[in-house]
Write a protein that holds these residues in place. Structure first.
Motif, PDB file in Angstrom:
ATOM      1  N   ALA A  98       8.197  -5.983  -5.741  1.00  0.00           N
ATOM      2  CA  ALA A  98       7.426  -6.311  -4.564  1.00  0.00           C
ATOM      3  C   ALA A  98       5.981  -6.202  -4.320  1.00  0.00           C
ATOM      4  CB  ALA A  98       8.079  -5.350  -3.456  1.00  0.00           C
ATOM      5  N   TYR A  99       5.542  -5.082  -5.005  1.00  0.00           N
ATOM      6  CA  TYR A  99       4.068  -4.909  -5.219  1.00  0.00           C
ATOM      7  C   TYR A  99       3.188  -5.937  -6.136  1.00  0.00           C
ATOM      8  CZ  TYR A  99      -0.785  -2.631  -6.349  1.00  0.00           C
ATOM      9  OH  TYR A  99      -1.669  -2.618  -6.362  1.00  0.00           O
ATOM     10  N   GLY A 100       3.956  -6.444  -7.092  1.00  0.00           N
ATOM     11  CA  GLY A 100       3.277  -7.319  -7.923  1.00  0.00           C
ATOM     12  C   GLY A 100       3.419  -8.679  -7.373  1.00  0.00           C
ATOM     13  N   ARG A 101       4.382  -9.126  -6.617  1.00  0.00           N
ATOM     14  CA  ARG A 101       4.370 -10.289  -5.786  1.00  0.00           C
ATOM     15  C   ARG A 101       3.376 -10.248  -4.788  1.00  0.00           C
ATOM     16  NH1 ARG A 101       3.558 -14.879  -5.506  1.00  0.00           N
ATOM     17  NH2 ARG A 101       4.512 -16.367  -3.704  1.00  0.00           N
ATOM     18  N   GLU A 130      -0.220 -10.758  -5.950  1.00  0.00           N
ATOM     19  CA  GLU A 130      -0.340 -12.308  -6.104  1.00  0.00           C
ATOM     20  C   GLU A 130      -0.634 -13.236  -5.101  1.00  0.00           C
ATOM     21  OE1 GLU A 130       2.975 -14.247  -8.115  1.00  0.00           O
ATOM     22  OE2 GLU A 130       3.206 -12.630  -9.879  1.00  0.00           O
ATOM     23  N   ILE A 131       0.131 -12.708  -3.852  1.00  0.00           N
ATOM     24  CA  ILE A 131       0.162 -13.403  -2.673  1.00  0.00           C
ATOM     25  C   ILE A 131      -1.498 -13.015  -1.948  1.00  0.00           C
ATOM     26  CG2 ILE A 131       0.773 -13.285  -0.066  1.00  0.00           C
ATOM     27  CD1 ILE A 131       3.567 -12.548  -1.245  1.00  0.00           C
ATOM     28  N   VAL A 132      -1.659 -11.678  -2.016  1.00  0.00           N
ATOM     29  CA  VAL A 132      -3.037 -11.435  -1.401  1.00  0.00           C
ATOM     30  C   VAL A 132      -4.255 -11.994  -2.216  1.00  0.00           C
ATOM     31  CG1 VAL A 132      -4.443  -9.490  -0.743  1.00  0.00           C
ATOM     32  CG2 VAL A 132      -1.977  -9.412  -0.240  1.00  0.00           C
ATOM     33  N   GLY A 133      -4.081 -11.926  -3.679  1.00  0.00           N
ATOM     34  CA  GLY A 133      -5.168 -12.354  -4.311  1.00  0.00           C
ATOM     35  C   GLY A 133      -5.070 -13.991  -4.014  1.00  0.00           C
ATOM     36  N   ASN A 134      -4.349 -14.707  -4.041  1.00  0.00           N
ATOM     37  CA  ASN A 134      -4.397 -16.132  -3.622  1.00  0.00           C
ATOM     38  C   ASN A 134      -5.069 -16.397  -2.200  1.00  0.00           C
ATOM     39  OD1 ASN A 134      -3.245 -16.801  -6.145  1.00  0.00           O
ATOM     40  ND2 ASN A 134      -1.207 -17.033  -5.296  1.00  0.00           N
ATOM     41  N   LEU A 135      -5.001 -15.283  -1.321  1.00  0.00           N
ATOM     42  CA  LEU A 135      -5.551 -15.613  -0.112  1.00  0.00           C
ATOM     43  C   LEU A 135      -7.038 -15.023  -0.134  1.00  0.00           C
ATOM     44  CD1 LEU A 135      -2.497 -14.340   1.918  1.00  0.00           C
ATOM     45  CD2 LEU A 135      -3.473 -16.564   1.681  1.00  0.00           C
ATOM     46  N   GLY A 149       3.257  -9.556   5.947  1.00  0.00           N
ATOM     47  CA  GLY A 149       2.321  -9.814   6.545  1.00  0.00           C
ATOM     48  C   GLY A 149       2.063  -8.995   7.621  1.00  0.00           C
ATOM     49  N   GLN A 150       0.694  -8.135   7.773  1.00  0.00           N
ATOM     50  CA  GLN A 150       0.514  -7.250   8.945  1.00  0.00           C
ATOM     51  C   GLN A 150       0.756  -8.016  10.198  1.00  0.00           C
ATOM     52  OE1 GLN A 150      -2.947  -4.959   8.370  1.00  0.00           O
ATOM     53  NE2 GLN A 150      -3.113  -4.276  10.694  1.00  0.00           N
ATOM     54  N   ASN A 151       0.281  -9.151  10.492  1.00  0.00           N
ATOM     55  CA  ASN A 151       0.536  -9.716  11.884  1.00  0.00           C
ATOM     56  C   ASN A 151       1.570 -10.839  11.882  1.00  0.00           C
ATOM     57  OD1 ASN A 151      -1.837  -8.225  12.826  1.00  0.00           O
ATOM     58  ND2 ASN A 151      -3.211  -9.759  11.694  1.00  0.00           N
ATOM     59  N   ASN A 152       2.350 -10.907  10.691  1.00  0.00           N
ATOM     60  CA  ASN A 152       3.416 -11.754  10.823  1.00  0.00           C
ATOM     61  C   ASN A 152       4.757 -11.208  11.326  1.00  0.00           C
ATOM     62  OD1 ASN A 152       1.826 -13.458   9.179  1.00  0.00           O
ATOM     63  ND2 ASN A 152       2.952 -12.978   7.258  1.00  0.00           N
ATOM     64  N   SER A 153       5.411 -11.964  12.237  1.00  0.00           N
ATOM     65  CA  SER A 153       6.605 -11.660  12.756  1.00  0.00           C
ATOM     66  C   SER A 153       7.769 -11.472  11.842  1.00  0.00           C
ATOM     67  CB  SER A 153       6.837 -12.534  13.856  1.00  0.00           C
ATOM     68  OG  SER A 153       7.107 -13.660  13.600  1.00  0.00           O
ATOM     69  N   ARG A 154       7.748 -12.232  10.715  1.00  0.00           N
ATOM     70  CA  ARG A 154       9.065 -12.200   9.857  1.00  0.00           C
ATOM     71  C   ARG A 154       8.461 -11.934   8.517  1.00  0.00           C
ATOM     72  NH1 ARG A 154      11.324 -18.014  10.923  1.00  0.00           N
ATOM     73  NH2 ARG A 154      11.799 -17.938   8.770  1.00  0.00           N
ATOM     74  N   VAL A 155       9.466 -11.316   7.914  1.00  0.00           N
ATOM     75  CA  VAL A 155       9.093 -10.737   6.388  1.00  0.00           C
ATOM     76  C   VAL A 155       9.013 -12.069   5.294  1.00  0.00           C
ATOM     77  CG1 VAL A 155      10.324  -9.594   4.350  1.00  0.00           C
ATOM     78  CG2 VAL A 155      10.688  -8.672   6.566  1.00  0.00           C
ATOM     79  N   SER A 156       8.114 -12.095   4.465  1.00  0.00           N
ATOM     80  CA  SER A 156       7.687 -13.167   3.857  1.00  0.00           C
ATOM     81  C   SER A 156       8.540 -13.143   2.562  1.00  0.00           C
ATOM     82  CB  SER A 156       6.158 -12.999   3.145  1.00  0.00           C
ATOM     83  OG  SER A 156       5.372 -12.908   4.144  1.00  0.00           O
ATOM     84  N   GLN A 157       9.029 -12.118   2.082  1.00  0.00           N
ATOM     85  CA  GLN A 157       9.949 -12.257   0.743  1.00  0.00           C
ATOM     86  C   GLN A 157      10.504 -10.778   0.689  1.00  0.00           C
ATOM     87  OE1 GLN A 157       8.153 -13.103  -2.932  1.00  0.00           O
ATOM     88  NE2 GLN A 157       7.353 -15.237  -2.270  1.00  0.00           N
ATOM     89  N   ILE A 181       4.423  -3.252   2.326  1.00  0.00           N
ATOM     90  CA  ILE A 181       5.841  -3.353   1.471  1.00  0.00           C
ATOM     91  C   ILE A 181       6.695  -2.037   1.949  1.00  0.00           C
ATOM     92  CG2 ILE A 181       6.729  -2.804  -1.029  1.00  0.00           C
ATOM     93  CD1 ILE A 181       3.903  -3.940  -1.886  1.00  0.00           C
ATOM     94  N   TYR A 182       7.911  -2.454   2.444  1.00  0.00           N
ATOM     95  CA  TYR A 182       8.829  -1.516   2.732  1.00  0.00           C
ATOM     96  C   TYR A 182      10.409  -1.497   2.409  1.00  0.00           C
ATOM     97  CZ  TYR A 182       8.912  -4.291   6.726  1.00  0.00           C
ATOM     98  OH  TYR A 182       9.214  -5.566   7.382  1.00  0.00           O
TER      99      TYR A 182
END
Length: 77
Positions: free
Chosen positions: A35-38, A41-46, A19-27, A8-9
C-alpha cells in the motif's frame, strides 16, 4: 486546489489507500508495504504531498512527505 494527501489504514478488505478529501477508498493492498509503495507512486504522479500511515490500532504511526509536497521541516531527513 486539490489535496495530494493520502492515508493508509487497515480494513477488513486489506490495507486501504484513500485520499484525504476523498469519500471512497482509491485502492486496497494485501500488505502495508504494498500500500505504501503504491501510494508513493500515486502521490508522486500528482506532484508530491503527504502520506499518513496508520497502524492496526488506527493511530498515525508515521508521516512521509513525497518531493514537491508541503514538508513543514526546513531540513532534509
Amino acid at each position: 486546489m486539490a489535496s495530494n494527501n493520502y492515508n493508509i489504514y487497515k480494513t477488513d478488505n486489506g490495507w486501504a489507500i484513500k485520499g484525504q478529501n476523498n469519500s471512497r477508498v482509491s485502492q486496497y493492498a494485501d500488505t502495508q508495504q504494498q500500500a505504501y509503495g503504491r501510494t508513493r507512486e500515486i502521490v508522486g504522479n500528482l506532484g508530491g504531498g503527504e502520506i499518513s500511515i496508520h497502524g492496526r490500532n488506527g493511530q498515525i504511526r508515521a508521516k512521509n512527505t513525497i518531493p514537491n509536497g508541503n514538508d513543514p521541516r526546513s531540513i532534509k531527513g
